[in-house]
Design an enzyme around this catalytic site. Structure first.
Site: not given
Length: 305
Positions: A96, A110, A112-114, A149, A264
């Site tokens: 992230s 920003h 994020n990959v999860r 985009h 954390r």
């Protein structure tokens, strides 16, 4: 954990760590400074690798974090969304990042990959991928938004002609400040609960999205980091950063998940900008560049020809 699940987890983890390295290297090359790294351990299981840059030439504050946490029970933020996960053991990992540039003409970004996997004895594992990226300009440039985009669309197109449109809409809907009646920025991609088509397909799509962040953002940051600006633009940037803080603390599921899993706190809240202001009932003067921003804070087809 089954052998297959373990192999999948390790393959995702290796890619995430590599992605963190490459994004940090790419951003450092533009700024000229370096990210500082801090490893941390979670008492209940897992840990992470936090990388932060503060006071850079281009990046006033930025963080690119890897975390892998696990435990015997999913937190409330996850089971509220997926009640079938209650009581299952879980592994959650991801990268992230949030970048707050110094120059008001350079947008915040920003990404994020999860990956999540939840298991229970005698039952099939439940797993899914999620991720995306979004752009938050203060003084928008149409060419930058189109580039952002188009890069997002190019990442999605190999996986189906409807993927970009669906994930763009999901992003517009998710990064929406209901109490302000505006989007957080000009959008991008957002997806969650991705497991259709099997692990290999979903992993490949997530990799494509994660790998496209740097090509989407680096040219914009490099182009705008040296734009001349005055105290007026700086004041407006700090005011608009307040919206970013509002979203992350009021709406963002990732922030809640991190805090509820005992992650954390410093790493979770690294997304907040170093300086921010709030003004009472501020309304920009009609016809100014500051007033123009409101035209961009709505869902729009940025690639329409």
């Amino acid at each position: 954990m089954s052998t297959t699940a373990h192999q999948q987890l390790e393959s995702v983890k290796a890619w995430l760590l590599s992605l963190q390295d490459r994004i940090c290297d790419g951003l450092s090359a533009i700024d000229g400074g370096q990210f500082t790294e801090e490893s941390w351990q979670r008492e209940a299981g897992g840990g992470g690798r936090t990388r932060v840059m503060e006071g850079g030439a281009a990046i006033e504050k930025g963080g690119v974090n890897f975390s892998h946490v696990y435990g015997d029970e999913m937190p409330a933020s996850a089971t509220a969304h997926r009640p079938e996960l209650a009581g299952r053991r879980f592994n959650a990992m991801g990268v992230s990042l949030v970048i707050h540039p110094r120059n008001p003409y350079a947008p915040t970004s920003h990404a994020n990959v999860r990956f999540f996997i939840a298991e229970a004895d005698g039952q099939e594992p439940i797993w899914w991928f999620g991720g995306g990226f979004d752009l938050t300009p203060y003084y928008p440039f149409d060419e930058d938004i189109v580039h952002w985009h188009q890069t997002a669309k190019d990442a999605c197109d190999p996986f189906g002609e409807q993927v970009y449109a669906d994930y763009k809409k999901w992003c517009d809907d998710y990064f929406y400040l209901k109490h302000r009646n505006e989007t957080r920025g000009v959008g991008g991609l957002f997806f969650d609960d991705l497991n259709e088509g099997g692990f290999d397909h979903c992993f490949a799509l997530t990799q494509s999205v994660g790998e496209s962040y740097l090509p989407a953002y680096a040219p914009i940051l490099a182009k705008r980091k040296d734009e001349p600006y005055t105290e007026r633009e700086r004041d407006f940037q700090l005011y608009r950063r307040g919206r970013y803080v509002e979203f992350n603390l009021v709406f963002d599921r990732g922030t809640l998940f991190g805090l509820q899993t005992g992650g954390r706190t410093e790493s979770i809240l690294m997304s907040l900008p170093p300086l921010v202001t709030w003004k009472y009932n501020y309304i920009p003067e009609a016809g100014t560049a500051e007033a123009r921003l409101s035209d961009y804070l709505m869902a729009k087809n940025w690639l329409a020809t």
